[in-house]
Design an enzyme around this catalytic site. Structure first.
Site, PDB file in Angstrom:
ATOM      1  N   GLY A  12       0.800  -1.227   0.000  1.00  0.00           N
ATOM      2  CA  GLY A  12       0.000   0.000   0.000  1.00  0.00           C
ATOM      3  C   GLY A  12       0.831   1.275   0.000  1.00  0.00           C
ATOM      4  O   GLY A  12       2.066   1.241   0.111  1.00  0.00           O
ATOM      5  N   TYR A 140     -15.727   3.690   5.891  1.00  0.00           N
ATOM      6  CA  TYR A 140     -14.297   3.667   6.259  1.00  0.00           C
ATOM      7  C   TYR A 140     -14.117   4.366   7.612  1.00  0.00           C
ATOM      8  O   TYR A 140     -13.462   3.830   8.521  1.00  0.00           O
ATOM      9  CB  TYR A 140     -13.513   4.380   5.161  1.00  0.00           C
TER      10      TYR A 140
HETATM   11  N1  SER Z   1      -6.346   9.374   2.902  1.00  0.00           N
HETATM   12  C1  SER Z   1      -7.477   8.676   3.434  1.00  0.00           C
HETATM   13  C2  SER Z   1      -8.619   8.704   2.483  1.00  0.00           C
HETATM   14  O1  SER Z   1      -8.728   9.662   1.735  1.00  0.00           O
HETATM   15  C3  SER Z   1      -7.897   9.321   4.714  1.00  0.00           C
HETATM   16  O2  SER Z   1      -7.509   8.520   5.740  1.00  0.00           O
HETATM   17  O3  SER Z   1      -9.414   7.806   2.515  1.00  0.00           O
END
Ligand code: SER
Length: 319
Positions: A12, A140
């Site tokens: 990642g 998320y």
């Molecule tokens: N960079 C991440 C996102 O945009 C934020 O935790 O999902």
């Protein structure tokens, strides 16, 4: 005792750079990078691992006598909105597996990445407090709030030393983000270097908390190496780098590449961005483990452009 560190999600955006930083710090023999596929050639052990597989994690923990786990695998905010239930399942099941395997195999420390996505529209837009009712709008964000609470629970109930950072959007030249709302801040540099115009999926005034990769990695390792007694936050530490909007970012690129052109076409990610704060209060991290960012926007643009130019020149020479 020698550390043996297992990383999930090593392909990642953050995991790949973190793996290399940990190799540098602890040596190749101490790091076991894992992910669903063997895509990157790391100078350390690599094992194919699906972190939803409890037995798979436990087998590796025992095989390498793992002492620490950095659990970086997750589905991010924008991708997550396309498949909410899958995102919940993957983000939570992998975390539960890591926490349980760690508890039952005497792992010393676990790192769990959280995010600015834990906040929702009702949080103060600027300097969002460390402790505030978190009502995220994305699945998320919901999975990260739940993850933070489980981290806190495992520490209090079992004494498992889980440490966590709420990352802002991460910008780096070393890797590409995948499926996040802050991804524009990396994509934009790739377009600029290749002399292409960029169509931004957020509007020009969308200010969000961001951090440069070097700062994000340093924060992670500094937190993981901080003395236990100094840590007062067992959910997740706010860590701020800087805040800017797409228009400010484009201007800083134009200072170096004056021909660069940007246009704006907000999509569904605009709503996600609107639900997040513009800046976050990281005074706890500063107090507890001396956190201090080093990169402002000018420095980030200079470093991104320098390194991406090297990267693309190298690629052109090779092809
Ligand atoms: N960079 C991440 C996102 O945009 C934020 O935790 O999902």
């Amino acid at each position: 005792m020698e550390e043996k560190i297992l990383i999930t999600g090593a392909n990642g955006q953050l995991g790949s750079v973190l793996a290399n930083a940990l190799i540098e710090r602890y040596g190749s023999n101490s790091i076991i990078a894992t992910d669903l596929k063997h895509k990157i050639k790391f100078k350390c052990y690599f094992e194919v691992l699906d972190a939803t597989d409890y037995d798979g994690i436990q087998t590796l923990v025992r095989k390498y006598s793992i002492t620490q786990i950095y659990h970086m695998a997750a589905i991010l905010s924008a991708t997550g909105e396309k498949r909410p239930h899958l995102t919940w399942d993957v983000n939570m099941e992998t975390l539960f597996n890591v926490l349980e395997v760690s508890r039952l195999n005497n792992i010393k420390k676990v790192f769990f990445p959280s995010s600015i996505a834990v906040y929702g529209v009702d949080v103060p837009k600027t300097n969002a407090p460390q402790n505030f009712a978190t009502t995220p709008n994305t699945v998320y964000g919901i999975s990260k709030v739940a993850g933070e609470l489980w981290a806190n629970y495992y520490f209090n109930r079992y004494g498992l030393d889980v440490r966590s950072i709420r990352y802002p959007g991460v910008i780096g030249y070393q890797s590409l983000p995948g499926g996040g709302t802050t991804d524009y801040a990396v994509e934009i540099y790739h377009k600029a270097i290749n002399q292409e115009p960029y169509e931004c999926f957020l509007n020009k005034t969308t200010t969000l908390p961001m951090i440069y990769m070097e700062d994000a990695i340093r924060a992670t390792i500094e937190l993981m190496e901080a003395p236990l007694k100094n840590l007062s936050v067992r959910t997740s530490y706010n860590v701020a780098g800087l805040s800017f909007n797409p228009e400010e970012l484009a201007s800083s690129i134009k200072e170096i590449l004056p021909e660069f052109q940007i246009s704006y076409k907000p999509d569904f990610r605009q709503d996600i961005a609107n639900s997040w704060p513009e800046s976050i209060d990281d005074s706890k991290a500063r107090k507890d483990w001396n956190w201090k960012p080093k990169y402002n926007l000018k420095k980030i643009s200079a470093d991104m452009i320098k390194n991406l130019q090297l990267h693309y020149n190298y690629k052109t020479q090779k092809s």
